[in-house]
Write an enzyme that holds these catalytic residues in place. Structure first.
Site, PDB file in Angstrom:
ATOM      1  N   ASP A   1      -7.552 -14.101  19.432  1.00  0.00           N
ATOM      2  CA  ASP A   1      -6.871 -13.089  18.631  1.00  0.00           C
ATOM      3  C   ASP A   1      -5.478 -12.851  19.197  1.00  0.00           C
ATOM      4  O   ASP A   1      -5.313 -12.676  20.410  1.00  0.00           O
ATOM      5  CB  ASP A   1      -7.662 -11.785  18.636  1.00  0.00           C
ATOM      6  CG  ASP A   1      -7.294 -10.887  17.459  1.00  0.00           C
ATOM      7  OD1 ASP A   1      -6.851 -11.428  16.426  1.00  0.00           O
ATOM      8  OD2 ASP A   1      -7.445  -9.672  17.568  1.00  0.00           O
TER       9      ASP A   1
ATOM     10  N   HIS B   1       3.571  -3.557  14.770  1.00  0.00           N
ATOM     11  CA  HIS B   1       2.341  -3.082  15.402  1.00  0.00           C
ATOM     12  C   HIS B   1       2.514  -2.976  16.921  1.00  0.00           C
ATOM     13  O   HIS B   1       2.159  -1.951  17.521  1.00  0.00           O
ATOM     14  CB  HIS B   1       1.191  -4.033  15.074  1.00  0.00           C
ATOM     15  CG  HIS B   1      -0.086  -3.702  15.783  1.00  0.00           C
ATOM     16  ND1 HIS B   1      -0.815  -2.572  15.521  1.00  0.00           N
ATOM     17  CD2 HIS B   1      -0.766  -4.373  16.758  1.00  0.00           C
ATOM     18  CE1 HIS B   1      -1.896  -2.545  16.293  1.00  0.00           C
ATOM     19  NE2 HIS B   1      -1.880  -3.625  17.067  1.00  0.00           N
TER      20      HIS B   1
ATOM     21  N   GLU C   1      -8.623  -3.388  12.489  1.00  0.00           N
ATOM     22  CA  GLU C   1      -7.395  -4.165  12.654  1.00  0.00           C
ATOM     23  C   GLU C   1      -7.296  -5.122  11.475  1.00  0.00           C
ATOM     24  O   GLU C   1      -8.132  -6.011  11.311  1.00  0.00           O
ATOM     25  CB  GLU C   1      -7.387  -4.924  13.983  1.00  0.00           C
ATOM     26  CG  GLU C   1      -7.245  -3.990  15.177  1.00  0.00           C
ATOM     27  CD  GLU C   1      -6.797  -4.706  16.447  1.00  0.00           C
ATOM     28  OE1 GLU C   1      -6.901  -5.949  16.501  1.00  0.00           O
ATOM     29  OE2 GLU C   1      -6.341  -4.021  17.383  1.00  0.00           O
TER      30      GLU C   1
ATOM     31  N   GLU D   1      -6.093  -8.146   9.618  1.00  0.00           N
ATOM     32  CA  GLU D   1      -5.559  -9.417  10.084  1.00  0.00           C
ATOM     33  C   GLU D   1      -5.792 -10.539   9.081  1.00  0.00           C
ATOM     34  O   GLU D   1      -6.610 -10.435   8.170  1.00  0.00           O
ATOM     35  CB  GLU D   1      -6.214  -9.820  11.419  1.00  0.00           C
ATOM     36  CG  GLU D   1      -6.100  -8.777  12.519  1.00  0.00           C
ATOM     37  CD  GLU D   1      -6.526  -9.310  13.880  1.00  0.00           C
ATOM     38  OE1 GLU D   1      -6.452 -10.540  14.087  1.00  0.00           O
ATOM     39  OE2 GLU D   1      -6.936  -8.494  14.729  1.00  0.00           O
TER      40      GLU D   1
ATOM     41  N   ASP E   1     -10.727  -7.076  12.871  1.00  0.00           N
ATOM     42  CA  ASP E   1     -11.148  -7.074  14.267  1.00  0.00           C
ATOM     43  C   ASP E   1     -11.404  -5.629  14.689  1.00  0.00           C
ATOM     44  O   ASP E   1     -10.510  -4.941  15.179  1.00  0.00           O
ATOM     45  CB  ASP E   1     -10.079  -7.725  15.147  1.00  0.00           C
ATOM     46  CG  ASP E   1     -10.569  -7.962  16.561  1.00  0.00           C
ATOM     47  OD1 ASP E   1     -11.748  -8.302  16.729  1.00  0.00           O
ATOM     48  OD2 ASP E   1      -9.763  -7.827  17.496  1.00  0.00           O
TER      49      ASP E   1
ATOM     50  N   ARG F   1     -10.986   2.204  20.447  1.00  0.00           N
ATOM     51  CA  ARG F   1      -9.720   2.553  21.094  1.00  0.00           C
ATOM     52  C   ARG F   1      -9.888   3.426  22.338  1.00  0.00           C
ATOM     53  O   ARG F   1      -8.973   3.504  23.156  1.00  0.00           O
ATOM     54  CB  ARG F   1      -8.807   3.277  20.095  1.00  0.00           C
ATOM     55  CG  ARG F   1      -8.468   2.466  18.868  1.00  0.00           C
ATOM     56  CD  ARG F   1      -7.692   1.213  19.192  1.00  0.00           C
ATOM     57  NE  ARG F   1      -7.213   0.554  17.981  1.00  0.00           N
ATOM     58  CZ  ARG F   1      -6.602  -0.614  17.944  1.00  0.00           C
ATOM     59  NH1 ARG F   1      -6.384  -1.258  19.083  1.00  0.00           N
ATOM     60  NH2 ARG F   1      -6.201  -1.144  16.808  1.00  0.00           N
TER      61      ARG F   1
ATOM     62  N   GLN G   1     -11.142   0.697  25.093  1.00  0.00           N
ATOM     63  CA  GLN G   1     -10.155  -0.348  25.384  1.00  0.00           C
ATOM     64  C   GLN G   1      -9.196  -0.031  26.540  1.00  0.00           C
ATOM     65  O   GLN G   1      -9.035  -0.858  27.441  1.00  0.00           O
ATOM     66  CB  GLN G   1      -9.370  -0.664  24.109  1.00  0.00           C
ATOM     67  CG  GLN G   1      -8.357  -1.783  24.265  1.00  0.00           C
ATOM     68  CD  GLN G   1      -7.624  -2.057  22.951  1.00  0.00           C
ATOM     69  OE1 GLN G   1      -8.013  -1.572  21.897  1.00  0.00           O
ATOM     70  NE2 GLN G   1      -6.570  -2.842  23.040  1.00  0.00           N
TER      71      GLN G   1
ATOM     72  N   LYS H   1     -13.632  -4.894  21.970  1.00  0.00           N
ATOM     73  CA  LYS H   1     -13.334  -5.737  20.820  1.00  0.00           C
ATOM     74  C   LYS H   1     -14.348  -6.860  20.627  1.00  0.00           C
ATOM     75  O   LYS H   1     -14.175  -7.696  19.741  1.00  0.00           O
ATOM     76  CB  LYS H   1     -11.936  -6.355  20.970  1.00  0.00           C
ATOM     77  CG  LYS H   1     -10.798  -5.359  20.782  1.00  0.00           C
ATOM     78  CD  LYS H   1      -9.464  -6.042  21.014  1.00  0.00           C
ATOM     79  CE  LYS H   1      -8.308  -5.130  20.670  1.00  0.00           C
ATOM     80  NZ  LYS H   1      -8.116  -4.977  19.219  1.00  0.00           N
TER      81      LYS H   1
ATOM     82  N   THR I   1     -16.412  -8.791  14.721  1.00  0.00           N
ATOM     83  CA  THR I   1     -15.193  -9.175  14.015  1.00  0.00           C
ATOM     84  C   THR I   1     -15.634  -9.673  12.650  1.00  0.00           C
ATOM     85  O   THR I   1     -16.415 -10.631  12.566  1.00  0.00           O
ATOM     86  CB  THR I   1     -14.427 -10.274  14.758  1.00  0.00           C
ATOM     87  OG1 THR I   1     -14.042  -9.803  16.048  1.00  0.00           O
ATOM     88  CG2 THR I   1     -13.181 -10.697  13.975  1.00  0.00           C
TER      89      THR I   1
ATOM     90  N   GLU J   1      -2.454   3.621  14.402  1.00  0.00           N
ATOM     91  CA  GLU J   1      -1.066   3.780  13.964  1.00  0.00           C
ATOM     92  C   GLU J   1      -0.957   4.789  12.819  1.00  0.00           C
ATOM     93  O   GLU J   1      -0.054   5.621  12.809  1.00  0.00           O
ATOM     94  CB  GLU J   1      -0.506   2.442  13.501  1.00  0.00           C
ATOM     95  CG  GLU J   1      -0.405   1.380  14.577  1.00  0.00           C
ATOM     96  CD  GLU J   1      -0.039   0.046  13.973  1.00  0.00           C
ATOM     97  OE1 GLU J   1       1.165  -0.246  13.845  1.00  0.00           O
ATOM     98  OE2 GLU J   1      -0.966  -0.710  13.614  1.00  0.00           O
TER      99      GLU J   1
END
Length: 407
Positions: free
Chosen positions: A120, A127, A193, A195, A227, A231, A234, A247, A251, A355
Site C-alpha cells: 500500500d 492526503h 481509506e 484507494e 484499506d 487510527r 496506528q 491496517k 482490506t 481528514e
C-alpha cells in the site's frame, strides 16, 4: 416491441461493451466458481461462451479464478478482450451468447484472484499534507523523502476481502498522548481509506527491476480498494517500522477488475512536480500520460460524504511499480498494490474520515447521526467511473463493507 435481453443495454450504461470488467461468480444453488464478464446488470459466463463458440481461450476462461488469465500476459489479455467484445456485439453470436448471461442479483461474487503480495502506497500529496499537519503541526507536513519516492509499506495479503464482506472492528493497543501506559480494547477511531488498487498479472524475475515502460506488460487492471484503518492503534504501534495491526485486519476490494485497455480514454498527465525524480522514476518522456481520471464517490449509510479525484495523485501506478521492484523484488501473478488514500484540495474531496473530521474535531452531520469515525453497523460504499471512448463512461465495480462489533 421485442423483449429486452442482457445484450440490449440502455444508452450510456457504464458497463457496456467498451468496459467488460472481469470477476468470478457462482450461482446461488451451486458451489462451482467461474470467470464472469459484466455487461450492464448481467454477468456472462465467459468459459461457457468460449466453449460454445469454439474459442481457443475456452480452457483459460473455464477456471474458478482469474489467475490463469492474469498470468497469460499482455498479448493474451488483448486477444481475449477482442474476442469478448465480438461475442457481445456481433449479431451472429447473439443466439449462442444470450442464454449464458445471469442477472447480477442472482449470483454470488467472489474475490476474483488469490492475492499474492499486497503493498500500500501513500501517493496523494493532499492526503499526506493533511496528515502531516494533523500529526506534526510544528513541522513541515511532508517528510523529506516524500517527493523523492513513492512511500509505501507491505501489508497483509491474507486479509484482502471482496466487496460485501463484513469488517469486524479490530482491537489493539492504544496510547493517548496524555497517558503514561497503553491500554487494550476495540478501536474507537475506525476509518476508511479511499484507494485504487492495481492488479498484477504477468510475473517478473527476482533481481530484475520493472521499468516505467513495463507497467502495461505487468499490470492487468484496476479495482476499487478500501484499506480500513484503526487510527487510534496506528500511531502507537507504527513507530519506528510503520503500520502493522492497525491496517492488517481487512482490506476490501471490488469484485470486478477493469482491464487497463478499457481505461485508455481516461489517461491524464499527473500534477506538475516541483522536485525532479531520479531517472528510474522520471516519467517526463513517457510514451503516454501516467495518471487516470477516475471520479470516486464515497457514501456512508447511503449518504455521500466525499468525492475524491484520482487524477490529482502525485505518484502514478507506473512509478509505484518501478519503485516497488527497483531493489530487485519480483512480481507474482495476483500481486495487489494500492494507491494510498485519494484526497483532493477541497474538504469534500478528502478520502478518509480522519481528514473529513480533522481527527474527530469536526463531526460530520449525517441523517444517521453525527460521525467522527465509524460506529458498529455503519456501511461504507465506494463507487467510481472514468471517461470512456466517444463520450461514454467506464464504471468501476463498487466496494462496500459493513462494520461489525469487536469480538
Amino acid at each position: 416491441m421485442p423483449e429486452q435481453t442482457p445484450l440490449d443495454l440502455p444508452e450510456g450504461d457504464p458497463f457496456g461493451p467498451h468496459n467488460l470488467p472481469y470477476g468470478v461468480f457462482s450461482l446461488a444453488d451451486e458451489r462451482d466458481r467461474r470467470v464472469g464478464v459484466r455487461l450492464g446488470s448481467h454477468v456472462l459466463d465467459a468459459g461457457a461462451a468460449a466453449h460454445a463458440l469454439g474459442s481457443p481461450y475456452a480452457s483459460l476462461l473455464a477456471q474458478p479464478s482469474l489467475a490463469p488469465l492474469l498470468a497469460a500476459g499482455r498479448q493474451t489479455w488483448r486477444d481475449v478482450r477482442r474476442a469478448l467484445t465480438a461475442w457481445v456485439t456481433v449479431p451472429a453470436h447473439r443466439e449462442v451468447v444470450e442464454p449464458l448471461f445471469e442477472p447480477l442479483s442472482a449470483v454470488r461474487l467472489h474475490l476474483p484472484f488469490d492475492v499474492a503480495d499486497y503493498v500500500d502506497f501513500y501517493a496523494s500529496e493532499n492526503h499526506a499534507t493533511n496528515l502531516g499537519r494533523l500529526f506534526r503541526p510544528d513541522s513541515e507536513p511532508l517528510l523529506p523523502n516524500w517527493k523523492h519516492l513513492p512511500v509505501g509499506y507491505h501489508g497483509r495479503a491474507g486479509t484482502v476481502v471482496v466487496s460485501g464482506t463484513d469488517v469486524v472492528r479490530p482491537s489493539g493497543q492504544r496510547k493517548a498522548p496524555y497517558a503514561t501506559e497503553p491500554t487494550f480494547g476495540p478501536s474507537t477511531k475506525l476509518d476508511i481509506e479511499t484507494e485504487i488498487g492495481f492488479v498484477v498479472g504477468a510475473p517478473s524475475e527476482l533481481g530484475t527491476p520493472v521499468p516505467l515502460s513495463g507497467f502495461r506488460d505487468h499490470v492487468f487492471g484496476l479495482c476499487l480498494l478500501n484499506d480500513w484503518s484503526a487510527r487510534d492503534i496506528q500511531p502507537w504501534e507504527q513507530v519506528p517500522l510503520g503500520p502493522h495491526t492497525a491496517k492488517s485486519f481487512a482490506t476490501s476490494v471490488s469484485a470486478w477488475v477493469t482491464p487497463l485497455e478499457a481505461l485508455d480514454a481516461a489517461r491524464v498527465a499527473p500534477p506538475v512536480r516541483d522536485v525532479q525524480p531520479l531517472p528510474y522514476l522520471d516519467d517526463t518522456k513517457a510514451e503516454e500520460p501516467g495518471g487516470y481520471d477516475i471520479r470516486i464517490t464515497v457514501a456512508l449509510n447511503g449518504e455521500v460524504i466525499s468525492e475524491p479525484p484520482f487524477a490529482g495523485m502525485y505518484w502514478t501506478g507506473a512509478q509505484m511499480l518501478a519503485h516497488m521492484t527497483v531493489a530487485g523484488a519480483s512480481l507474482r501473478t495476483g500481486d495487489l498494490y494500492g494507491s494510498g488514500t485519494i484526497s483532493g484540495p477541497e474538504r469534500r474531496q478528502r478520502g478518509s474520515l480522519i481528514e473529513l473530521t480533522w481527527n474527530g474535531a469536526e463531526a460530520l452531520a449525517l441523517a444517521s447521526g453525527e460521525r467522527r469515525f465509524l460506529v458498529d453497523g455503519d456501511e461504507v460504499t465506494m463507487t467510481a467511473w472514468a471517461p470512456g471512448p466517444d463520450g461514454t463512461k467506464v464504471g468501476l465495480g463498487s466496494v462496500s463493507g459493513r462494520i461489525r462489533a469487536a469480538v
